[in-house]
Design an enzyme around this catalytic site. Structure first.
Site, PDB file in Angstrom:
ATOM      1  CG  ASP A   1      -9.830  10.227 -22.332  1.00  0.00           C
ATOM      2  OD1 ASP A   1     -10.986  10.617 -22.057  1.00  0.00           O
ATOM      3  OD2 ASP A   1      -9.052  10.886 -23.036  1.00  0.00           O
TER       4      ASP A   1
ATOM      5  CD  GLU B   1      -6.671  13.982 -17.557  1.00  0.00           C
ATOM      6  OE1 GLU B   1      -7.418  13.074 -17.184  1.00  0.00           O
ATOM      7  OE2 GLU B   1      -6.220  14.058 -18.709  1.00  0.00           O
TER       8      GLU B   1
HETATM    9  N1  LIG Z   1      -6.396   7.870 -25.013  1.00  0.00           N
HETATM   10  C1  LIG Z   1      -5.611   8.881 -25.276  1.00  0.00           C
HETATM   11  O1  LIG Z   1      -4.400   8.804 -25.138  1.00  0.00           O
HETATM   12  C2  LIG Z   1      -6.213  10.146 -25.780  1.00  0.00           C
HETATM   13  C3  LIG Z   1      -5.392  11.181 -26.246  1.00  0.00           C
HETATM   14  C4  LIG Z   1      -5.982  12.309 -26.795  1.00  0.00           C
HETATM   15  C5  LIG Z   1      -7.356  12.424 -26.829  1.00  0.00           C
HETATM   16  N2  LIG Z   1      -8.121  11.414 -26.319  1.00  0.00           N
HETATM   17  C6  LIG Z   1      -9.575  11.487 -26.351  1.00  0.00           C
HETATM   18  O2  LIG Z   1      -9.969  11.324 -27.688  1.00  0.00           O
HETATM   19  C7  LIG Z   1     -11.235  11.932 -27.877  1.00  0.00           C
HETATM   20  C8  LIG Z   1     -11.265  12.706 -29.159  1.00  0.00           C
HETATM   21  O3  LIG Z   1     -10.397  13.812 -29.065  1.00  0.00           O
HETATM   22  P1  LIG Z   1     -10.397  14.914 -30.230  1.00  0.00           P
HETATM   23  O4  LIG Z   1      -9.336  15.881 -29.878  1.00  0.00           O
HETATM   24  O5  LIG Z   1     -10.371  14.248 -31.563  1.00  0.00           O
HETATM   25  O6  LIG Z   1     -11.840  15.536 -29.981  1.00  0.00           O
HETATM   26  P2  LIG Z   1     -12.754  16.370 -30.997  1.00  0.00           P
HETATM   27  O7  LIG Z   1     -13.751  17.059 -30.156  1.00  0.00           O
HETATM   28  O8  LIG Z   1     -11.923  17.175 -31.927  1.00  0.00           O
HETATM   29  O9  LIG Z   1     -13.479  15.241 -31.870  1.00  0.00           O
HETATM   30  C9  LIG Z   1     -14.392  14.346 -31.324  1.00  0.00           C
HETATM   31  C10 LIG Z   1     -15.384  13.939 -32.426  1.00  0.00           C
HETATM   32  O10 LIG Z   1     -16.228  12.890 -31.913  1.00  0.00           O
HETATM   33  C11 LIG Z   1     -17.500  13.055 -32.534  1.00  0.00           C
HETATM   34  N3  LIG Z   1     -18.472  12.250 -31.782  1.00  0.00           N
HETATM   35  C12 LIG Z   1     -18.993  12.492 -30.536  1.00  0.00           C
HETATM   36  N4  LIG Z   1     -19.839  11.484 -30.202  1.00  0.00           N
HETATM   37  C13 LIG Z   1     -19.824  10.602 -31.244  1.00  0.00           C
HETATM   38  C14 LIG Z   1     -20.473   9.351 -31.479  1.00  0.00           C
HETATM   39  N5  LIG Z   1     -21.289   8.809 -30.589  1.00  0.00           N
HETATM   40  N6  LIG Z   1     -20.215   8.703 -32.648  1.00  0.00           N
HETATM   41  C15 LIG Z   1     -19.393   9.242 -33.572  1.00  0.00           C
HETATM   42  N7  LIG Z   1     -18.750  10.427 -33.402  1.00  0.00           N
HETATM   43  C16 LIG Z   1     -18.950  11.088 -32.247  1.00  0.00           C
HETATM   44  C17 LIG Z   1     -17.720  14.560 -32.501  1.00  0.00           C
HETATM   45  O11 LIG Z   1     -18.695  14.969 -33.411  1.00  0.00           O
HETATM   46  C18 LIG Z   1     -16.304  15.069 -32.863  1.00  0.00           C
HETATM   47  O12 LIG Z   1     -16.149  15.283 -34.245  1.00  0.00           O
HETATM   48  C19 LIG Z   1     -11.490  12.781 -26.633  1.00  0.00           C
HETATM   49  O13 LIG Z   1     -12.458  12.127 -25.849  1.00  0.00           O
HETATM   50  C20 LIG Z   1     -10.165  12.809 -25.922  1.00  0.00           C
HETATM   51  O14 LIG Z   1     -10.295  12.867 -24.540  1.00  0.00           O
HETATM   52  C21 LIG Z   1      -7.577  10.289 -25.801  1.00  0.00           C
END
Ligand SMILES: NC(=O)c1ccc[n+]([C@@H]2O[C@H](COP(=O)([O-])OP(=O)(O)OC[C@H]3O[C@@H](n4cnc5c(N)ncnc54)[C@H](O)[C@@H]3O)[C@@H](O)[C@H]2O)c1
Length: 359
Positions: free
Chosen positions: A246, A75
């Protein structure tokens, strides 16, 4: 013969000052966070975010431009306030962690609108985690029930500890209850949060994690319409920061929760496509956060309400983070000068500059 402007150089292999752009590497970002302190960095970024949300109408706004594939999304997130222009490149590839790569990486740039010349290029993998956490905390401070001291943190990946420390620093959270489907992620987060002053409780289910929590943060990564929280799990009088939903087809909450909640969003044209509310009718009422901040709309109106920050991450938050970093590195050694911009002695002689350059 005309004298060369002061910033120019006649030595063809030596970049002039105008060619150089301050660049903050990952190493320098980490040094800077240690120098300022994690909590103060989060507070500093939060203050810039609040300032920018309060002058929302002065920004150019557009939903981010995403290139979607089966495994993820890439993005571009641009915005401008008429003085500066900023953008971030960011991805989300949940499968990456299986091969030892980050789910989310990013970098970004700030430019001077007057000349269009970049004034900062920076890593934004760490900065995204910091700004996402700062944003959650700003919104929770505004919307959470009074006296909120316990948070549930569901999804204990790369973003999670930043979220917990931001809510500690800015909202006054004292206990974090961790849950992840991968216990190793929860152990990692608990280890990292030891010594922060937060009481850390590791839980074995999402249901367990939200027991007694006033703020529930979901921050999971899964490219599907997941049900991280089901309707029966969420009681009255809580604030939810839903961070991980997101992207089109990527949500975390059961739709029924959305019907019981007052929903707050960053920029509706983007959130309607990417947020939890993609599950709802296009005209389902939502409140814009900048309007709550400027007193034009109400935030929480009763202790029993469920408030939901349907976070997707908006370009203005990155712009605020970029401004914060630009202001912090002035006169410091937390950046290096990158030879990024071609700067021929005669601005029209770009070709000649190449021609005269002999290795
Ligand atoms: N809204 C925003 O501004 C914003 C900004 C950054 C990241 N994000 C989003 O945040 C999310 C997390 O990012 P990250 O860098 O920490 O990812 P990451 O992959 O490091 O961590 C995600 C974690 O979620 C766990 N997980 C998956 N499904 C699950 C469930 N049903 N219940 C509990 N745990 C579960 C995984 O095991 C993993 O440890 C991503 O989806 C990313 O797109 C959003």
């Amino acid at each position: 013969m005309n004298a060369l402007p002061e910033h120019k150089t006649s030595a063809h292999l030596t970049p002039s000052k105008a060619a150089m752009v301050p660049f903050v590497s990952v190493e320098n970002m980490m040094r800077l966070v240690h120098h300022i302190g994690m909590q103060d960095t989060l507070k500093g970024i939060a203050a810039y975010i609040e300032d920018d949300f309060k002058r929302w109408e002065s920004f150019d706004k557009t939903p981010r431009l995403g290139s979607h594939t089966e495994d993820g999304v890439m993005e571009l997130m641009p915005t401008s306030d008429g003085l500066d222009y900023g953008f971030k490149y960011v991805n989300c590839h949940p499968k990456n962690i299986k091969s030892g790569l980050q789910t989310v990486v990013g970098f970004g740039l700030l430019a001077n609108v007057d000349t269009g010349y970049p004034v900062l290029l920076t890593e934004m993998t760490l900065l995204t985690a910091l700004r996402t956490a700062a944003t959650s905390a700003v919104m929770a401070k505004m919307l959470a029930p009074k006296g909120a001291r316990v948070m549930a943190m569901i999804g204990n990946g790369a973003q999670s500890e930043f979220q917990a420390v931001a809510l500690q620093a800015i909202v006054g959270i004292e206990e974090v209850r961790l849950f992840d489907i991968d216990p190793a992620a929860t152990e990692k987060a608990a280890r990292n949060l030891a010594g922060t002053g937060l009481k850390v409780t590791c839980c074995t289910s999402a249901q367990d994690a939200i027991q007694g929590a006033h703020i529930i943060t979901t921050c999971t990564a899964d490219k599907q319409n997941a049900t991280v929280l089901s309707d029966n799990m969420v009681g009255a009088g809580v604030h939810i920061n839903a961070i991980g939903g997101d992207c089109p087809g990527k949500t975390e909450l059961a739709e029924a929760i959305l019907h019981r909640a007052n929903i707050f969003v960053e920029y509706p044209p983007q959130t309607r496509i990417e947020g939890e509310i993609q599950q709802l009718a296009e005209d389902h009422p939502v409140t814009e956060l900048w309007q709550v901040m400027t007193g034009q709309a109400q935030g929480r109106t009763s202790q029993d309400q469920i408030t939901l920050f349907d976070s997707v991450g908006f370009a203005i938050e990155d712009f605020s983070a970029l401004r914060f970093i630009r202001d912090q590195i002035v006169g410091s050694d937390f950046f290096e000068a990158l030879d990024l911009l071609a700067d021929p002695d005669d601005p029209r002689d770009l070709f000649g500059m190449v021609k005269r350059c002999h290795p």
